[in-house]
Write a protein that holds these residues in place. Sequence first.
Motif, short mmCIF file in Angstrom:
data_model
loop_
_atom_site.label_atom_id
_atom_site.label_comp_id
_atom_site.label_asym_id
_atom_site.label_seq_id
_atom_site.Cartn_x
_atom_site.Cartn_y
_atom_site.Cartn_z
N THR A 178 45.63 51.70 42.36
CA THR A 178 46.84 51.75 43.06
C THR A 178 45.73 50.84 44.23
N GLN A 179 46.98 49.87 44.78
CA GLN A 179 46.95 48.68 45.36
C GLN A 179 46.91 49.17 47.33
N TYR A 180 45.87 48.88 48.13
CA TYR A 180 45.29 48.86 48.80
C TYR A 180 45.14 48.17 50.42
N ALA A 188 40.03 51.01 40.80
CA ALA A 188 40.61 51.56 39.61
C ALA A 188 41.24 52.50 38.58
N ILE A 189 40.75 52.51 37.54
CA ILE A 189 41.86 53.45 36.63
C ILE A 189 40.68 54.20 35.46
N ASN A 190 40.57 55.29 35.66
CA ASN A 190 40.12 56.13 34.35
C ASN A 190 40.21 56.18 32.87
N GLY A 222 48.71 54.23 36.70
CA GLY A 222 48.21 52.84 37.40
C GLY A 222 47.99 51.31 37.61
N LEU A 223 47.73 50.50 38.33
CA LEU A 223 47.84 49.12 38.31
C LEU A 223 47.34 48.03 37.28
N PHE A 224 47.70 47.73 36.68
CA PHE A 224 47.02 46.75 35.67
C PHE A 224 47.97 45.46 35.03
N ARG A 236 43.19 36.13 41.74
CA ARG A 236 42.06 37.49 42.05
C ARG A 236 42.53 38.65 40.65
N VAL A 237 41.69 38.83 39.78
CA VAL A 237 41.67 39.96 38.90
C VAL A 237 40.34 40.54 39.54
N PHE A 238 40.69 41.92 38.78
CA PHE A 238 40.81 43.04 38.90
C PHE A 238 40.11 43.81 37.78
N LEU A 239 38.91 43.93 37.57
CA LEU A 239 38.63 44.66 36.44
C LEU A 239 39.18 46.81 36.18
N GLN A 240 40.27 46.92 35.81
CA GLN A 240 40.11 48.51 36.05
C GLN A 240 39.73 49.42 35.34
#
Length: 264
Positions: A27-29, A52-54, A73-75, A117-121
């Motif tokens: 989720t984005q906060y 992050a995502i599990n 979740g977001l990806f 920006r890149v987030f490793l989920q």
Amino acid sequence: MVVCQIVCQTGPQIQSKKVVTSLHPGTQYDFNLTTVFAGLRSTPYTNFTVTAINCASADWKVTNSSIKAKIEGLFSNGSAYNGSNVHVSDGRENVSFTGLYPGATYNISLVYEKSSRVFLQCEHKLTILPPNLNAHCEYWAAGYSVLIKWTVPEGEWTNAEVNVAGKTHTVASPETEIIIDGFQPAKKYKVSVTSLSGVRSSEPHVFYCQTDPRGVIAGSVFGVLLFGLLVALVVLIFLKRPDIISRKKSSFMGGSKVPNTQSK
């Protein structure tokens, strides 16, 4: 529990941080950061972060050529790596990788991209099902043994599991055959062959194996021929010496009328 940690540095060696808990995964906060000094507040620093995502908890559907799952979740996209072999999924909710190599292990990663920006989920590792084996059997040891063979499959596999008459035998790759004894000639046995590669193949190859009947057939033919030979010999004797039966009859009939002394 999902947490978010915000760190700010106010000097060369001074850091402060705030940990926020009870968040939702993927989720984005948005957050604002304001400094206060002597009652004066700075202009808020505005930014966002993504939890992050599990991936391990997802319901992955794995076959011998595909990996699929519905991710909450977001990806932005997902990738499956196996050495230089890379597969990409562009789904925003459903992850799907197809055309994979049977029995191979893939490293899966999901990323979220926004505002440069890149987030490793998440990262996850999965071994897909090994290839199915196509087997058959051949006669061996006059029917007291069987030779089971299978073709070299397309994919990775470490062992083959052969089950015959309730007994399981394991064959290590790259061997593609096994000789099993302890059977009876001219009998039918159920056989199943399964490939292994950390996990089992989805569908074992099941078939029936007929042991060599030629020894039983040869024995039966020999018995019939021997019986026929004995019958022919008896018939031949009766044809050549028909008086044998008449002699026995007259001897028996005479013996019933003449006293024992004369008969002797």
